[in-house]
Design an enzyme around this catalytic site. Structure first.
Site, PDB file in Angstrom:
ATOM      1  N   HIS A 118       0.703  -1.104  -0.230  1.00  8.95           N
ATOM      2  CA  HIS A 118       0.011  -0.085  -0.021  1.00  8.95           C
ATOM      3  C   HIS A 118       0.772   1.267  -0.183  1.00  8.95           C
ATOM      4  O   HIS A 118       0.307   2.554   0.416  1.00  8.95           O
ATOM      5  CB  HIS A 118      -1.003  -0.122   1.234  1.00  8.95           C
ATOM      6  CG  HIS A 118      -2.008  -1.114   1.011  1.00  8.95           C
ATOM      7  ND1 HIS A 118      -2.655  -1.482   2.324  1.00  8.95           N
ATOM      8  CD2 HIS A 118      -2.217  -2.115  -0.048  1.00  8.95           C
ATOM      9  CE1 HIS A 118      -3.494  -2.434   1.801  1.00  8.95           C
ATOM     10  NE2 HIS A 118      -3.355  -2.735   0.494  1.00  8.95           N
ATOM     11  N   SER A 188      -6.692  -7.341   9.863  1.00  8.43           N
ATOM     12  CA  SER A 188      -8.238  -7.876   9.934  1.00  8.43           C
ATOM     13  C   SER A 188      -8.612  -8.894   8.778  1.00  8.43           C
ATOM     14  O   SER A 188      -9.425  -9.292   8.823  1.00  8.43           O
ATOM     15  CB  SER A 188      -9.177  -6.537   9.976  1.00  8.43           C
ATOM     16  OG  SER A 188      -8.866  -5.800   9.053  1.00  8.43           O
TER      17      SER A 188
HETATM   18  N1  APR Z   1      -1.078  -7.328  18.041  1.00  4.98           N
HETATM   19  C1  APR Z   1      -1.605  -8.092  16.981  1.00  4.98           C
HETATM   20  N2  APR Z   1      -2.636  -7.886  16.531  1.00  4.98           N
HETATM   21  C2  APR Z   1      -3.192  -6.700  16.813  1.00  4.98           C
HETATM   22  C3  APR Z   1      -2.633  -5.696  17.799  1.00  4.98           C
HETATM   23  C4  APR Z   1      -1.480  -6.126  18.480  1.00  4.98           C
HETATM   24  N3  APR Z   1      -1.075  -5.462  19.464  1.00  4.98           N
HETATM   25  N4  APR Z   1      -3.495  -4.545  17.992  1.00  4.98           N
HETATM   26  C5  APR Z   1      -4.520  -4.694  17.112  1.00  4.98           C
HETATM   27  N5  APR Z   1      -4.408  -5.841  16.348  1.00  4.98           N
HETATM   28  C6  APR Z   1      -5.161  -6.492  15.215  1.00  4.98           C
HETATM   29  C7  APR Z   1      -6.625  -6.229  15.206  1.00  4.98           C
HETATM   30  O1  APR Z   1      -7.339  -7.182  16.017  1.00  4.98           O
HETATM   31  C8  APR Z   1      -7.029  -6.354  13.931  1.00  4.98           C
HETATM   32  O2  APR Z   1      -7.419  -7.638  13.408  1.00  4.98           O
HETATM   33  O3  APR Z   1      -4.757  -5.770  14.027  1.00  4.98           O
HETATM   34  C9  APR Z   1      -5.849  -5.826  13.078  1.00  4.98           C
HETATM   35  C10 APR Z   1      -5.724  -4.379  12.558  1.00  4.98           C
HETATM   36  O4  APR Z   1      -6.849  -4.380  11.589  1.00  4.98           O
HETATM   37  P1  APR Z   1      -7.130  -3.118  10.505  1.00  4.98           P
HETATM   38  O5  APR Z   1      -7.136  -1.958  11.448  1.00  4.98           O
HETATM   39  O6  APR Z   1      -8.261  -3.490   9.984  1.00  4.98           O
HETATM   40  O7  APR Z   1      -5.932  -3.049   9.751  1.00  4.98           O
HETATM   41  P2  APR Z   1      -5.400  -3.750   8.366  1.00  4.98           P
HETATM   42  O8  APR Z   1      -5.768  -5.090   8.430  1.00  4.98           O
HETATM   43  O9  APR Z   1      -4.063  -3.311   8.435  1.00  4.98           O
HETATM   44  O10 APR Z   1      -6.196  -2.946   7.366  1.00  4.98           O
HETATM   45  C11 APR Z   1      -5.804  -3.257   6.019  1.00  4.98           C
HETATM   46  O11 APR Z   1      -7.187  -1.078   5.466  1.00  4.98           O
HETATM   47  O12 APR Z   1      -7.644   0.801   5.776  1.00  4.98           O
HETATM   48  C12 APR Z   1      -6.802  -0.045   4.874  1.00  4.98           C
HETATM   49  O13 APR Z   1      -5.124   0.769   3.777  1.00  4.98           O
HETATM   50  C13 APR Z   1      -5.543   0.433   4.772  1.00  4.98           C
HETATM   51  O14 APR Z   1      -3.657  -1.024   4.877  1.00  4.98           O
HETATM   52  C14 APR Z   1      -4.848  -0.790   5.521  1.00  4.98           C
HETATM   53  C15 APR Z   1      -5.958  -1.973   5.183  1.00  4.98           C
END
Ligand code: APR
Length: 248
Positions: A118, A188
């Site tokens: 990204h 997620s």
């Molecule tokens: N350790 C492990 N996992 C964690 C922790 C932690 N300390 N804190 C949060 N999480 C997990 C949450 O449970 C969730 O499943 O990290 C995940 C974060 O999910 P999102 O906020 O959806 O982020 P991400 O999956 O990276 O989103 C993907 O979406 O908005 C777009 O471009 C953006 O790259 C991003 C993409």
């Protein structure tokens, strides 16, 4: 939290390994995640801030938003999860780290073979002439105009509705097709095509090890789901692998 010993033995002898990380791996460095209770998208509208149309409609607002996110990323420090993945790179003959994160923390932690699906918030370019303004070449003010042509300068990241950088996606897919194991950390697993990568690994006979503080749509097909903070879980996994490989 330990991996089952049979799985661990299999992983310890793997040649091709990879990781797919999301915002959760940077959460312990103080970088906010997107979804979940206090995620960015629970109080901000991504269509207002993270799309090319939004940028053209309101370049000052979008530029200010990314200046704010760049500020948070620059002040963040890579945590134990980032550092464990740097060590993991040395435990497999072939290791690819694919990230959805734009915060540059994997590179700052010392990971070498990083695929940024990204983009990276440290990179910017002019939408007219393509001239790059990376790192401190980018003046953090309202919509930054390109000194070369006066065009608007945008962050080099993938906005909603935009294609992923073709080369980066090719590298990620190539790694997923040959990986014997993928560590899916802090995502997620709902945003495609990144979320496709663990499925590709599984379809090609590889194992999925998920590391997250809660279950995700991927958990049902993972070979192991280790619940807890990425910094602790990944450090444990690296320790176990090093012991098995007789390095620890
Ligand atoms: N350790 C492990 N996992 C964690 C922790 C932690 N300390 N804190 C949060 N999480 C997990 C949450 O449970 C969730 O499943 O990290 C995940 C974060 O999910 P999102 O906020 O959806 O982020 P991400 O999956 O990276 O989103 C993907 O979406 O908005 C777009 O471009 C953006 O790259 C991003 C993409």
């Amino acid at each position: 939290m330990n991996l089952r010993i049979d799985l661990l033995r299999e992983l310890a002898s793997a040649k091709h390994a990879m990781a797919l990380t999301g915002a959760g791996i940077s959460a312990e460095s103080g970088v906010p995640t997107f979804r979940g209770a206090d995620g960015l998208w629970s109080r901000l509208n991504p269509q207002e801030l993270a799309s090319f149309d939004a940028f053209l409609r309101n370049p000052d607002l979008v530029t200010e938003w990314y200046n704010h996110r760049r500020e948070i990323a620059n002040h963040a420090v890579p945590n134990g999860g980032h550092l464990a993945l740097v060590q993991m790179e040395t435990l497999f003959p072939d290791f690819t780290l694919v990230t959805q994160n734009i915060d540059n923390l994997h590179r700052r932690a010392g990971s070498k073979n990083v695929v940024e699906l990204h983009g990276n918030i440290e990179r910017n370019y002019c939408i007219e002439c393509g001239k790059r303004y990376d790192g401190d070449a980018f003046e953090e003010n309202e919509s930054f105009k390109c000194p070369a042509c006066g065009g608007l300068v945008r962050p080099d990241i993938v906005w909603f509705g935009e294609m992923l950088p073709a080369d980066e996606w090719k590298r990620a897919e190539f790694a997923a097709r040959k990986a014997e194991v993928i560590f899916v950390v802090g995502t997620s697993a709902v945003v495609y095509p990144a979320a496709e990568l663990p499925v590709t690994v599984k379809q090609n006979g590889g194992k999925i090890i998920e590391v997250n503080i809660e279950a995700t749509p991927l958990s049902s097909i993972a070979d192991a789901t280790l619940q807890g903070p990425a910094s602790e879980i990944l450090s444990d996994i690296v320790k176990q692998l090093m012991e098995l490989q007789g390095i620890a």
